[in-house]
Each structure stands twice: as structure tokens, then as C-alpha cells.
Design an enzyme around this catalytic site. Structure first.
Site, PDB file in Angstrom:
ATOM      1  N   ASP A 108       0.962  -1.231  -0.200  1.00 26.41           N
ATOM      2  CA  ASP A 108      -0.010   0.057  -0.065  1.00 26.41           C
ATOM      3  C   ASP A 108       0.824   1.223  -0.044  1.00 26.41           C
ATOM      4  OD1 ASP A 108      -2.162   1.577   0.299  1.00 26.41           O
ATOM      5  OD2 ASP A 108      -2.383   1.397   2.182  1.00 26.41           O
ATOM      6  N   GLU A 135      -2.158  -1.649  -5.359  1.00 25.30           N
ATOM      7  CA  GLU A 135      -3.534  -1.046  -5.885  1.00 25.30           C
ATOM      8  C   GLU A 135      -3.041  -0.292  -7.404  1.00 25.30           C
ATOM      9  OE1 GLU A 135      -5.779   1.170  -2.702  1.00 25.30           O
ATOM     10  OE2 GLU A 135      -3.953   0.718  -1.367  1.00 25.30           O
ATOM     11  N   ASP A 137      -3.760   0.058   8.222  1.00 23.54           N
ATOM     12  CA  ASP A 137      -3.022  -0.106   6.813  1.00 23.54           C
ATOM     13  C   ASP A 137      -3.165  -1.866   6.897  1.00 23.54           C
ATOM     14  OD1 ASP A 137      -2.259   2.286   6.387  1.00 23.54           O
ATOM     15  OD2 ASP A 137      -0.407   2.142   7.739  1.00 23.54           O
TER      16      ASP A 137
END
Ligand SMILES: [Zn+2]
Length: 234
Positions: free
Chosen positions: A23, A110, A190
Site C-alpha cells: 500500500d 493497488e 493499513d
């Protein structure tokens, strides 16, 4: 909106422990998780120092007299600092991408192209975007050289949805803990996002399974296996 490309490896070759979710962020360059532990990769202080110095020099430059000796001096200093910053960033991205690629065999990001469409852009963000894209490129080729895989998944709402029950848990960036009123899950923000990313990757992997035409009830059994998979993660 189209989903990212289907996974590159056959489902039977995917082991959960091989997957590392990445991330990327503004405060932290990247947060990695294997689904259990969270590792953070910081932006080094050196970079912040150069950025601050550059801002100061830019201000001085804008206030300086045109064609003056002083202006020329500031301009040279500024160029030198900008070069140093660019080198420090590149160096840091190399270190970070090495660390990421060493952490797992299937590296799931992502898809920022999707994210970019739903988020507002500001200057800090576009600078980060450039770094993130470079980081992903580096991971991509380093993974390929190492016989590993990178994968991109739809990032929408990964931070807002509960990774256990799917309920929407609205939180702004200052809230670091995901705390779900629906199912009671309380974990690091997270980690929750990373678990959602992992789940999306697994869904893509299951959806990419091609069924033989003559196999009876196979589609149904895949659904069941998919559901079992989901329970395992919970
Ligand atoms: Zn929940």
C-alpha cells in the site's frame, strides 16, 4: 470501470504465504503486509531535508532581483539541491523496491490509475504519484528478473471497507485504527486495507480459473471453494 488484468499465474500455484500486499502512501512510502504482520517503508529524513531546503531557496529566488549576482548564486544552489534530491529519491526507491521484492513471490499493488480517477490531486500527491509509479516499475522489472510476479488490483474503498465483514467503516486519514461496529474487528488501518487488497487479488485469481466445457457443476464448486477461501482469511 474495468478491473485490472487477470492474474498471471494459475490458481493452483498461488500460496497465501507468497503474497505480499503493498500500500503506497504519502506519509509512508509503502506499507507491506503478508496478511499478518505490517512492515513500513519510510521516506528517509534526508529527502525531507532536501525538500525543505529547496522550498527555502525557491522563496529566496522569487524575492531576488532579476539579473543580479545573488539571483544567479541562488539558482545554482537550487539546481544542486534538486539534483541531490532526485538522486536521494532514486536511491531510496531502489532500496524500497529491493525490500519489497525480497518480501514475497506475488507482489500485489493497488492500481493507481484507478485511484487517480477517484481522488483529488494536489502537488504533494502528484510528487508522490511520480515516486509510486517509479517504485512500481522498479518492483515490476526486479520481480520479473527474480521469477516473481506483480499484480494490480482495484483500490476503491480498500481503506473504508471492513476486511472481515465488508461493512463500510468511514474514516479519514487521521484515524489509524479500523474499528468495525458491525463485526467488532479492531486492527491497524493499513493492515485492514492490505487484507482487502489481498482478498481482491484472491477473487481475481479465482475468477480467472477457466472451466473445462464438459465438467458438470464445476462453476458451482468453484464458488464454494471461493467461499471457503474467504472464510479461511477471516
Ligand atoms: Zn466488520
Amino acid at each position: 470501470m474495468e478491473l485490472p488484468d487477470v492474474v498471471k499465474i494459475p490458481i493452483e500455484q498461488i500460496k497465501e504465504q507468497d503474497i505480499i500486499d503493498v500500500d503506497v502512501g504519502i506519509n509512508k512510502l509503502a506499507v507491506l503486509t503478508d496478511g499478518i504482520e505490517v512492515k513500513e517503508i519510510d521516506n528517509p529524513k534526508l529527502i525531507a531535508k532536501y525538500e525543505k531546503g529547496i522550498k527555502t531557496l525557491q522563496k529566496q529566488l522569487s524575492k531576488s532581483k532579476k539579473h543580479s549576482y545573488n539571483r544567479n548564486k541562488i539558482r545554482k544552489k537550487l539546481a544542486k539541491k534538486q539534483r541531490k534530491l532526485a538522486n536521494a529519491r532514486k536511491d531510496n526507491l531502489h532500496k524500497a523496491s529491493n525490500q519489497i521484492v525480497e518480501s514475497g513471490n506475488i507482489i500485489v499493488f493497488e492500481d493507481l490509475n484507478v485511484q487517480g480517477m477517484v481522488q483529488n490531486h494536489n502537488l504533494a500527491k502528484s510528487i508522490s504519484d511520480a515516486s509510486w509509479n517509479k517504485l512500481m516499475d522498479m518492483c515490476d522489472y526486479k520481480a520479473e528478473n527474480a521469477g516473481k510476479y506483480t499484480q494490480f488490483v482495484d483500490p476503491r474503498d480498500t481503506s473504508q471497507l471492513c476486511s472481515r465483514c465488508g461493512a463500510a467503516v468511514k474514516k479519514d486519514l487521521s484515524i489509524r485504527i479500523h474499528s468495525c461496529n458491525n463485526c467488532g474487528l479492531t486492527i491497524d488501518r493499513d493492515l485492514n486495507a492490505a487484507l482487502n487488497i489481498r482478498e481482491r487479488y484472491m477473487q481475481l485469481a479465482w475468477n480467472s480459473v477457466k472451466m473445462p466445457v464438459d465438467a458438470p457443476t464445476t462453476a458451482h464448486s468453484i464458488e464454494q471453494v471461493g467461499a471457503m477461501k474467504q472464510e479461511e482469511i477471516i
